[in-house]
Scaffold this motif. Structure first.
Motif, mmCIF file in Angstrom:
data_model
loop_
_atom_site.group_PDB
_atom_site.id
_atom_site.type_symbol
_atom_site.label_atom_id
_atom_site.label_comp_id
_atom_site.label_asym_id
_atom_site.label_seq_id
_atom_site.Cartn_x
_atom_site.Cartn_y
_atom_site.Cartn_z
ATOM 1 N N TYR A 5 37.162 -93.612 44.236
ATOM 2 C CA TYR A 5 38.308 -92.944 43.622
ATOM 3 C C TYR A 5 38.386 -93.258 42.125
ATOM 4 O O TYR A 5 38.678 -92.368 41.321
ATOM 5 C CB TYR A 5 39.610 -93.344 44.320
ATOM 6 N N SER A 6 38.122 -94.501 41.754
ATOM 7 C CA SER A 6 38.196 -94.857 40.333
ATOM 8 C C SER A 6 37.156 -94.095 39.516
ATOM 9 O O SER A 6 37.417 -93.687 38.387
ATOM 10 C CB SER A 6 38.061 -96.366 40.124
ATOM 11 N N ILE A 7 35.983 -93.875 40.087
ATOM 12 C CA ILE A 7 34.958 -93.082 39.403
ATOM 13 C C ILE A 7 35.425 -91.636 39.276
ATOM 14 O O ILE A 7 35.376 -91.037 38.200
ATOM 15 C CB ILE A 7 33.609 -93.155 40.146
ATOM 16 N N ALA A 8 35.891 -91.077 40.380
ATOM 17 C CA ALA A 8 36.331 -89.675 40.387
ATOM 18 C C ALA A 8 37.496 -89.462 39.428
ATOM 19 O O ALA A 8 37.505 -88.508 38.638
ATOM 20 C CB ALA A 8 36.719 -89.248 41.801
ATOM 21 N N PHE A 9 38.470 -90.346 39.463
ATOM 22 C CA PHE A 9 39.644 -90.182 38.607
ATOM 23 C C PHE A 9 39.281 -90.350 37.136
ATOM 24 O O PHE A 9 39.824 -89.667 36.274
ATOM 25 C CB PHE A 9 40.768 -91.149 38.992
ATOM 26 N N GLY A 10 38.335 -91.241 36.854
ATOM 27 C CA GLY A 10 37.890 -91.414 35.477
ATOM 28 C C GLY A 10 37.301 -90.136 34.902
ATOM 29 O O GLY A 10 37.417 -89.858 33.712
ATOM 30 N N LEU A 37 29.467 -85.277 42.138
ATOM 31 C CA LEU A 37 30.420 -84.317 42.680
ATOM 32 C C LEU A 37 31.617 -84.118 41.750
ATOM 33 O O LEU A 37 32.112 -82.996 41.601
ATOM 34 C CB LEU A 37 30.899 -84.766 44.069
ATOM 35 N N SER A 38 32.069 -85.179 41.142
ATOM 36 C CA SER A 38 33.214 -85.085 40.227
ATOM 37 C C SER A 38 32.855 -84.291 38.974
ATOM 38 O O SER A 38 33.657 -83.469 38.508
ATOM 39 C CB SER A 38 33.706 -86.483 39.851
ATOM 40 N N ILE A 39 31.688 -84.527 38.453
ATOM 41 C CA ILE A 39 31.245 -83.768 37.273
ATOM 42 C C ILE A 39 31.082 -82.291 37.640
ATOM 43 O O ILE A 39 31.505 -81.409 36.882
ATOM 44 C CB ILE A 39 29.954 -84.354 36.682
ATOM 45 N N ASP A 40 30.508 -82.021 38.803
ATOM 46 C CA ASP A 40 30.382 -80.630 39.256
ATOM 47 C C ASP A 40 31.754 -79.971 39.398
ATOM 48 O O ASP A 40 31.953 -78.827 38.982
ATOM 49 C CB ASP A 40 29.648 -80.550 40.595
ATOM 50 N N ARG A 41 32.694 -80.690 39.979
ATOM 51 C CA ARG A 41 34.052 -80.167 40.154
ATOM 52 C C ARG A 41 34.699 -79.908 38.790
ATOM 53 O O ARG A 41 35.358 -78.880 38.590
ATOM 54 C CB ARG A 41 34.897 -81.150 40.966
ATOM 55 N N LEU A 42 34.496 -80.819 37.851
ATOM 56 C CA LEU A 42 35.055 -80.645 36.502
ATOM 57 C C LEU A 42 34.445 -79.420 35.815
ATOM 58 O O LEU A 42 35.151 -78.642 35.187
ATOM 59 C CB LEU A 42 34.816 -81.893 35.662
ATOM 60 N N ARG A 43 33.147 -79.263 35.954
ATOM 61 C CA ARG A 43 32.483 -78.106 35.342
ATOM 62 C C ARG A 43 33.022 -76.799 35.919
ATOM 63 O O ARG A 43 33.247 -75.843 35.186
ATOM 64 C CB ARG A 43 30.971 -78.195 35.531
ATOM 65 N N LYS A 44 33.217 -76.751 37.223
ATOM 66 C CA LYS A 44 33.766 -75.546 37.847
ATOM 67 C C LYS A 44 35.191 -75.296 37.359
ATOM 68 O O LYS A 44 35.570 -74.175 37.072
ATOM 69 C CB LYS A 44 33.739 -75.667 39.366
ATOM 70 N N LYS A 45 35.950 -76.368 37.291
ATOM 71 C CA LYS A 45 37.349 -76.256 36.884
ATOM 72 C C LYS A 45 37.459 -75.762 35.438
ATOM 73 O O LYS A 45 38.352 -74.997 35.110
ATOM 74 C CB LYS A 45 38.014 -77.624 37.041
ATOM 75 N N ASN A 46 36.546 -76.197 34.610
ATOM 76 C CA ASN A 46 36.588 -75.847 33.189
ATOM 77 C C ASN A 46 35.539 -74.809 32.822
ATOM 78 O O ASN A 46 35.122 -74.740 31.670
ATOM 79 C CB ASN A 46 36.392 -77.097 32.325
ATOM 80 N N ALA A 47 35.120 -74.014 33.783
ATOM 81 C CA ALA A 47 34.041 -73.053 33.540
ATOM 82 C C ALA A 47 34.383 -72.070 32.427
ATOM 83 O O ALA A 47 33.516 -71.705 31.641
ATOM 84 C CB ALA A 47 33.710 -72.294 34.819
ATOM 85 N N GLN A 48 35.632 -71.665 32.338
ATOM 86 C CA GLN A 48 35.987 -70.679 31.338
ATOM 87 C C GLN A 48 36.555 -71.289 30.072
ATOM 88 O O GLN A 48 36.648 -70.618 29.053
ATOM 89 C CB GLN A 48 36.977 -69.683 31.932
#
Length: 184
Positions: free
Chosen positions: A30-35, A77-88
């Motif tokens: 969680y600490s990695i993901a939240f960071g 997974l967190s970086i992938d999720r961030l990229r999707k979230k900020n795709a635009q």
């Protein structure tokens, strides 16, 4: 329970592996993901995805260090999720962190070539291991755990400008190393 015993639960497809993993490594993941994500709900989802990915990866993989294995999965997974979230829209501190490092590691060759990626990974790992104690810890806090500059400066008792300067010098050294080894 030891990591070896936990890995055996995965190998025997015992669902208890998931609850034990959550108990032993949930806070770490969680600490990695939240960071990276800076969002509680997204971080929880990323950690849950980590457990599923570990379930699907073990077997066939047998990780040497389970904590590191789970940390890498969570980070990816967190970086992938961030990229999707900020795709635009390209915003947020984590996007800036990734941009900082891209100055050092982007290459003109084919970045998807597996052997080149492996060599790059090995070189960066060696570079980080060779850093002095505090320099290494600051670099890892920023680029592995994606901590904000302000948080790093508080953790180590430095000014923000000192942390920024230290990171800039370390990135310059990394870039020099990668150029010397003809990886960029």
């Amino acid at each position: 329970m030891t990591d070896g015993q936990l890995t055996e639960l995965y190998w025997s497809r015992d669902e208890q592996a998931l609850s034990v993993t959550a108990e032993m490594y949930g806070a770490y993941c969680y600490s990695i993901a939240f960071g990276i994500l800076r969002d509680e709900e997204d971080s929880k989802e990323s950690v849950n995805d980590t457990y599923m990915s570990a379930w699907n990866s073990i077997p066939p993989h047998r990780p040497a260090i389970l904590k590191t294995f789970l940390g890498k999965i969570t980070r990816r997974l967190s970086i992938d999720r961030l990229r999707k979230k900020n795709a635009q829209k390209r915003s947020g501190e984590t996007a800036d962190i990734l941009e900082e490092l891209s100055e050092c590691i982007s290459s003109s060759g084919d970045p998807s070539a597996e052997s080149e990626k492996k060599l790059l990974d090995e070189t960066i790992n060696r570079f980080v291991k060779e850093l002095r104690g505090i320099e290494q810890r600051v670099f890892v806090c920023r680029y592995w755990y994606a901590k904000p500059i302000r948080e790093i400066s508080q953790q180590f008792g430095f000014t923000e400008s000192k942390v920024k300067a230290m990171l800039m010098r370390t990135r310059a050294k990394l870039k020099e190393r990668l150029e010397k080894e003809e990886l960029i």
